[in-house]
Design an enzyme around this catalytic site. Structure first.
Site, mmCIF file in Angstrom:
data_model
loop_
_atom_site.group_PDB
_atom_site.id
_atom_site.type_symbol
_atom_site.label_atom_id
_atom_site.label_comp_id
_atom_site.label_asym_id
_atom_site.label_seq_id
_atom_site.Cartn_x
_atom_site.Cartn_y
_atom_site.Cartn_z
ATOM 1 N N HIS A 151 78.626 115.859 12.976
ATOM 2 C CA HIS A 151 78.878 116.853 12.092
ATOM 3 C C HIS A 151 78.220 118.260 12.705
ATOM 4 O O HIS A 151 78.226 119.284 12.328
ATOM 5 C CB HIS A 151 78.163 116.536 10.675
ATOM 6 C CG HIS A 151 76.751 116.595 10.794
ATOM 7 N ND1 HIS A 151 75.875 115.472 11.233
ATOM 8 C CD2 HIS A 151 75.693 117.469 10.419
ATOM 9 C CE1 HIS A 151 74.733 115.945 11.223
ATOM 10 N NE2 HIS A 151 74.602 117.036 10.714
HETATM 11 N N1 UDP Z 1 73.586 109.699 5.667
HETATM 12 C C1 UDP Z 1 74.082 109.350 4.494
HETATM 13 N N2 UDP Z 1 75.459 108.992 4.552
HETATM 14 C C2 UDP Z 1 76.356 109.304 5.274
HETATM 15 C C3 UDP Z 1 75.997 110.007 6.471
HETATM 16 C C4 UDP Z 1 74.319 109.998 6.583
HETATM 17 O O1 UDP Z 1 73.410 109.085 3.440
HETATM 18 O O2 UDP Z 1 77.586 109.293 5.148
HETATM 19 C C5 UDP Z 1 72.230 109.959 5.802
HETATM 20 C C6 UDP Z 1 71.456 109.341 7.148
HETATM 21 O O3 UDP Z 1 71.246 107.754 6.460
HETATM 22 C C7 UDP Z 1 70.262 110.225 7.085
HETATM 23 C C8 UDP Z 1 70.657 111.517 6.645
HETATM 24 O O4 UDP Z 1 71.889 111.292 5.940
HETATM 25 O O5 UDP Z 1 69.270 109.744 6.106
HETATM 26 C C9 UDP Z 1 71.030 112.331 8.167
HETATM 27 O O6 UDP Z 1 71.715 113.386 7.548
HETATM 28 P P1 UDP Z 1 72.331 114.242 8.517
HETATM 29 O O7 UDP Z 1 73.259 113.475 9.739
HETATM 30 O O8 UDP Z 1 73.300 115.086 7.776
HETATM 31 O O9 UDP Z 1 71.323 115.420 9.340
HETATM 32 P P2 UDP Z 1 70.479 115.516 10.448
HETATM 33 O O10 UDP Z 1 69.612 114.276 10.553
HETATM 34 O O11 UDP Z 1 71.271 115.444 11.742
HETATM 35 O O12 UDP Z 1 69.527 116.698 10.536
#
Ligand code: UDP
Length: 356
Positions: free
Chosen positions: A203
């Protein structure tokens, strides 16, 4: 102590779940939701599953460019913080909501506490990296997941106080582990067996905003031996549709809506490997003992790479296929504490407020 916590998107709801209930046991917390992620799939379900208190204030600011979003958030947070008069503003991670909370608080002379301070990918083209660096410069209390993050802050000469507390995502992963492991019904839904599939997420702007990068992502999914399950972030879905790549992606992977924390954790725990550009998912894969292949050139979670459990492949399909074939090392030392980060953070906030 009165703490205003500013959150706005999915990973921040997860991180706040490790701190907010503990904070509320002894102090007043006012939760401000900027609205960056505002729908059921990216917001509401996390409040329900993680037992987070409903936000006291919702700003409903979403969409637009980073600068536009940041500007609107700061403009709305400024008078709100003036009314709340908190002793501290607590922010998490690396998003626009993080930096907006820090800017608005600093301008009012309110101390900023930053959870996940000092993490660096050393890639300033990532908006998240810029948010991290700037938030750390503004923070009075820098709460680090690792000793190496604390050393990085020392090298940067940040003016605030640095405390190593461990990582809040460990707290949440451990607390929900049993619940996630029980949810084998999620695997049945996708027709997969434990250890027999790859879980993917993508994403980040660098992966999905540029049409050439997006096409490379689809080619990579096509090259990987499946089945691949890819819960699609709305941003990625919109880009795939816009660039007429959705059908190819859907042929290469089981595309689903974004999942709630527990269902996602269930799929993660039983996956053969994880393919992701997420920051949080790299960590969660390590905690769960699932090899991770990261769709980036750089990561702020380099210790997972050094430990041999994470491989950076960018959008190189051949490198991804090779990385997925690797066997992980036997050792997986704990990197971010023992699941006690939330308690340590509350203690650090209390010590800061007492000294202020
Ligand atoms: N996550 C979730 N459902 C999904 C994809 C990710 O609950 O379909 C959770 C994942 O377990 C983690 C968090 O979202 O705790 C990560 O968020 P994201 O990847 O959006 O952000 P980043 O960590 O890259 O800032």
């Amino acid at each position: 102590m009165r703490v205003a916590t500013v959150v706005g998107n999915r990973p921040q709801f997860v991180k706040a779940a490790a701190v907010s209930p503990l904070l509320r046991e002894r102090h007043e917390e006012i939760l401000v939701h900027t609205g960056q992620h505002h729908d059921e799939e990216l917001s509401d379900i996390f409040f329900e599953e993680l037992a987070l208190a409903a936000p006291e204030h919702r700003l409903e600011i979403a969409g637009g460019t980073n600068s536009f979003q940041l500007g609107r958030m700061v403009a709305e947070l400024d008078p709100l913080l003036g009314r709340i008069e908190p002793d501290l503003v607590l922010v998490y991670g690396d998003t626009n909501s993080t930096l907006a909370g820090a800017l608005a608080a600093a301008d009012r002379g309110i101390g900023v506490a930053h959870v996940e301070a000092g993490m660096r990918s050393f890639d300033r083209s990532q908006p998240e990296e810029r948010n991290r660096v700037l938030t750390d410069q503004l923070s009075a209390l820098l709460l680090c997941s690792t000793a190496s993050a604390a050393s990085q802050l020392e090298r940067e000469g940040v003016p605030g106080a640095v405390v190593v507390v461990g990582d809040v995502m460990v707290d949440v992963a451990l607390a929900l582990r049993e619940r996630a492991l029980e949810r084998t019904d999620v695997l049945e839904r996708y027709g997969v067996e434990p250890g027999g599939y790859v879980l993917a997420t993508a994403h980040r702007p660098a992966t999905v905003d540029d049409p050439l990068a997006l096409e490379r992502l689809v080619e990579l999914l096509e090259a990987v031996e499946g089945p691949v399950i890819l819960p699609l972030h709305p941003r990625s879905l919109a880009r795939l549709e816009h660039h007429h790549l959705y059908a190819r992606a859907a042929a290469a992977a089981s595309l689903t809506s974004p999942l709630g924390y527990v269902e996602f954790a269930a799929l993660l725990h039983h996956a053969r490997a994880v393919l992701t550009d997420s920051g949080g998912v790299q960590k969660e894969a390590y905690i769960a003992g699932v090899p991770c292949v990261t769709l980036r050139e750089r990561t702020e979670w380099g210790e997972t790479v050094a430990a041999g459990w994470n491989t950076l492949v960018g959008l190189d399909a051949g490198a991804a296929v090779a990385a997925l074939a690797r066997t992980p090392p036997a050792e997986r030392p704990p990197l971010w504490g023992d699941g006690d980060a939330g308690r340590r953070i509350v203690a650090a906030l209390e010590a800061y407020a007492a000294a202020a």
